[in-house]
Every structure is written in C-alpha cells, then in structure tokens.
Design an enzyme around this catalytic site. Structure first.
Site, PDB file in Angstrom:
ATOM      1  N   GLU A 234      -0.426   7.464  -3.155  1.00 16.60           N
ATOM      2  CA  GLU A 234      -0.312   7.305  -1.711  1.00 16.60           C
ATOM      3  C   GLU A 234      -0.869   5.948  -1.291  1.00 16.60           C
ATOM      4  OE1 GLU A 234      -0.423  11.855  -1.947  1.00 16.60           O
ATOM      5  OE2 GLU A 234      -1.868  10.355  -2.612  1.00 16.60           O
ATOM      6  N   THR A 235      -0.276   5.406  -0.251  1.00 14.73           N
ATOM      7  CA  THR A 235      -0.783   4.223   0.446  1.00 14.73           C
ATOM      8  C   THR A 235      -0.856   4.582   1.922  1.00 14.73           C
ATOM      9  OG1 THR A 235       0.221   2.718  -1.155  1.00 14.73           O
ATOM     10  CG2 THR A 235      -0.393   1.785   0.971  1.00 14.73           C
TER      11      THR A 235
END
Length: 274
Positions: free
Chosen positions: A47-48
């Site tokens: 995830e970012t």
C-alpha cells in the site's frame, strides 16, 4: 512538483527485523486519483498512502489508501504508518497522543506513544459464516479440509477478509496457498493458536500475493476471537514468518474498543516528483 515522501516500517519487532513497508506521500493535496493510483502501482508496495486535509473538523487529517491494483476504504498498517508520518511531518493533533484519521470507512481514532501507534478497530461491515461454496473453494486453496478447521467467519472491515481458524500455528505456517483459485481481489486470512510469547500466528493472502503483516485482518480476527471468548483482553499476535518477517501486533480490548497496535519507524525520508 516536489512533495515530501517517507517510507516507514510498520509492525516490526523491537529488535532487528522488519514488519510491513508503507509509502507515504505527505503533501498530496492537488493530486488526481489517477496520479495517486499510478504512483502507488509504481512503488510496488502493498500500500501507498496520500495525506490530505480533512473534510470534517472532527479529523486531524485525511488519507487515501492505494494498493498496486485498487483503492481501499480502510487498511490497518497504512492507518498506523500514516498517523506516525503525519506527526513526523509536523502535524499537530488537537489532543496530545491522540489522532482522528478520516478515510473511506469514516473516522478512525488512533493512540500514539513514542514509536507505537494503535487504531480502534472499525466495525465489521459483514460477519457470519462463509458459504458452503466458499468453504469448498478455500479447502482447495489451502489444502486443508474444513473438517480440520476450528471455525470460519467473514471479517469485512473495508478489505473483505474471509477468516479461517486452523488447529494451531504450525498448521497455519505449513499452508501452501494455491492462489490460482483466488480472485485477484479476494482476501483470505488464516489464524492458529500459538504457544509462548504470541497468542496466535496469522497469515493473509490477497489474490496471488501474501501480505507480510496485516492490521485490518488482525482487527477482524481480534473482534472474532474476543466475541467467542477465545483470547484474553490483551494479547500479541505474530505474522510474516513465511516471508522472512517477524511482525508483532498488539491487541487490547478496553471494554469499548479493540485497539490494534504496532511499532512504526522511518526507513526512507526525502521527496518525490509528482
């Protein structure tokens, strides 16, 4: 445009070792959804997240969470990592040691003390047993017949986790996922009782990819186990052993909320051209 960027490790152990990495774009205001999704895919991290001004006075900040494939309304290790990063970037909370994050599922409270961050587990949007069709398919995915399972349940708190408790931690560790039988956005979580320092070993598979350490899954697992009286009000779980990680997840039920916590430490700090 140069924007502040940091990559943090979430749920890592106190000694040497790593948990789950997270990319955080601190100054994300003005980015389009396509730009966020494109950068998240480029990082190739699980995830970012992108920090934004809140849209409600009840929140300290707002976050959008992207995997390499899609946007999530909520995820656990991005919640812990983004709260830590927001403070490290100069954010000033309305109450010392407490934050309120705005995300796709609404407002999520956080508690922060030094390098440890905890979030209040959001309500599960779907509960109850898995269908017979899903049970049969999961049997094929994990290679363990349902007659050897302890229990199964939905744990949808944003990510739609299908949870299965196996006989023990060793049974969880020995599973070899046949991910060809999972859809690319299907979420499967395994949990098994451990002995010693950790109460449970957890694993989370999302399509063809195994998540090293998963806050959202551990939140749903904790709610499930507490409802069944299977764990005390405070315990520590571990995740990531099959990927060379040693994630530590701290769980505490204060009678009102179940808090999911872990350590966060910065690994990379700089800027990104977005």
């Amino acid at each position: 445009m140069q924007r502040r960027f940091t990559q943090v490790d979430v749920f890592g152990p106190e000694a040497d070792g790593f948990g789950n990495p997270l990319g955080v774009v601190v100054d994300a205001d003005g980015l389009s959804e396509a730009e966020m999704a494109g950068f998240a895919a480029w990082t190739n991290l699980s995830e970012t997240v992108f920090l934004l001004p809140p849209t409600t006075p009840e929140a300290d900040y707002r976050v959008r969470i992207f995997t390499i494939d899609n946007e999530l309304p909520f995820a656990g290790h991005p919640t812990l990592g983004s709260g830590f990063a927001w403070l490290a970037a100069g954010g000033v909370p309305r109450r010392p040691g407490e934050l309120v994050q705005e995300c796709g599922v609404g407002l999520v409270p956080l508690l922060i003390e030094d390098d440890q961050v905890a979030f209040a587990a959001p309500p599960r949007r779907r509960t109850g047993p898995l269908s017979d069709e899903l049970v049969a398919r999961i049997e094929a995915v994990i290679g363990v017949p349902s007659s050897e399972w302890v229990a199964h349940e939905w744990g949808d708190n944003g990510p739609p986790w299908m949870m299965v408790e196996l006989a023990d931690a060793q049974a969880v560790r020995t599973v070899r996922f046949d991910h060809s039988r999972l859809g690319p956005l299907e979420h499967l979580g395994l949990v098994g009782r451990e002995t010693g320092r950790f109460a449970y070993e957890v694993r989370g598979q999302v399509g063809a990819w195994e998540d090293p350490v998963t806050g959202s899954l551990n939140a749903s697992v904790a709610q499930w186990l507490r409802a069944r009286g299977a764990v005390p009000s405070e315990y520590t779980a571990t995740q990531g052993s099959q990927l060379g990680r040693r994630g530590e997840i701290f769980v505490h039920d204060d009678g009102t909320d179940i808090w999911i916590g872990g350590r966060v430490r910065p690994i990379i700090t700089g800027t990104v051209d977005l």
